[in-house]
Design a protein around this motif. Structure first.
Motif, PDB file in Angstrom:
ATOM      1  N   ALA A 162       5.111  -3.038   7.777  1.00 45.51           N
ATOM      2  CA  ALA A 162       3.687  -2.826   8.058  1.00 45.51           C
ATOM      3  C   ALA A 162       3.072  -4.090   8.634  1.00 45.51           C
ATOM      4  N   HIS A 173       2.883   5.523   6.191  1.00 49.82           N
ATOM      5  CA  HIS A 173       3.103   4.258   5.498  1.00 49.82           C
ATOM      6  C   HIS A 173       3.828   4.503   4.179  1.00 49.82           C
ATOM      7  N   PRO A 203       6.120  -3.054   2.212  1.00 44.67           N
ATOM      8  CA  PRO A 203       5.252  -2.092   2.915  1.00 44.67           C
ATOM      9  C   PRO A 203       5.783  -1.853   4.318  1.00 44.67           C
ATOM     10  N   ALA A 234       5.762   0.678   7.940  1.00 45.65           N
ATOM     11  CA  ALA A 234       5.038   1.637   8.767  1.00 45.65           C
ATOM     12  C   ALA A 234       6.014   2.401   9.648  1.00 45.65           C
ATOM     13  N   ARG A 236       6.051   9.656   2.348  1.00 39.19           N
ATOM     14  CA  ARG A 236       5.772   8.820   1.192  1.00 39.19           C
ATOM     15  C   ARG A 236       5.746   9.634  -0.104  1.00 39.19           C
ATOM     16  N   MET A 276      -2.308   2.641   3.325  1.00 38.70           N
ATOM     17  CA  MET A 276      -1.547   1.777   2.414  1.00 38.70           C
ATOM     18  C   MET A 276      -2.301   1.623   1.109  1.00 38.70           C
TER      19      MET A 276
END
Length: 237
Positions: A115, A138, A151, A153, A165, A237
């Protein structure tokens, strides 16, 4: 990418062997990427996942080789660092081109990077993001059982990957992916050790891409518009 390929195979999706230079020079997309583009333009490839290498893109890298004001790399770099930055620049351009060609053909793409990656600020990638039917999903790798959050993306144009997710894991103790650490007698970047996708993430990806391809095939059979991503379903996020 091997984890994603395995996930696709488990979902009964026919797929090519991952294009990665670890399998030989014939898989160097910067040298023979025209083959991939020709297959896309010929309608032979209907979905591509790109895990663009991020050795020079990650914000967690020390030392940094680029920033928001010097996306194409700092001026004062060693020869090795310049080569790494130039490789990243060329891979970013190729990634964007593949996405644009797939989108033009009504086919699917997904691009994975941290991310906090400079890749997302490249004008070419921002142009892809601005296309109709393109959105971000995300995820945290820790939600798939890793000991680090990472994290991540995924830029995509599918109608299903917004659901990638899972429910966030509670009370997980995670390690920080910054700097370097000794591993098997060698000093390596922590981000490199965490580069492989969690197996459960690959399985989820394969299932969701299989669903997207089924929806695409049905739309084409009925003469409908190929379904794509909705920005309203983008997972924050």
């Amino acid at each position: 990418e091997c984890v994603v390929t395995l996930g696709l195979m488990l979902a009964c999706v026919p797929c090519l062997r991952p294009w990665d230079t670890r399998y030989g020079r014939q898989f160097n997309v910067l040298a023979v990427g025209a083959v991939i583009l020709a297959l896309i333009r010929g309608g032979r490839v209907v979905a591509v996942h790109l895990g663009t290498p991020c050795q020079s893109f990650s914000w967690g890298r020390l030392p940094q080789l680029r920033d928001a004001w010097n996306l194409r790399g700092f001026l004062c770099l060693t020869e090795g660092q310049r080569e790494l930055v130039e490789l990243g620049n060329r891979l970013a351009a190729f990634t964007a081109l593949v996405c644009e060609e797939l989108h033009l053909m009504g086919a699917y793409f997904s691009v994975e990077n941290p991310a906090r990656s400079w890749l997302w600020l490249f004008p070419d990638m921002q142009r892809v993001e601005a296309m109709c039917g393109v959105a971000f999903a995300h995820v945290f790798y820790s939600d798939f059982g890793t000991c680090y959050r990472k994290p991540t993306a995924v830029l995509h144009n599918t109608p299903t990957l917004h659901a990638l997710r899972p429910e966030r894991a509670k009370g997980v103790v995670t390690a920080q992916l910054r700097g370097r650490v000794w591993w098997n007698g060698e000093l390596v970047f922590r981000t490199a050790l965490a580069s492989m996708y969690p197996p459960d993430c690959g399985v989820a990806y394969g299932r969701l891409m299989a669903e997207a391809l089924t929806m695409r095939a049905s739309a084409l059979e009925n003469g409908d518009v190929v379904p794509m991503a909705s920005r309203q379903l983008d997972c924050g996020m």
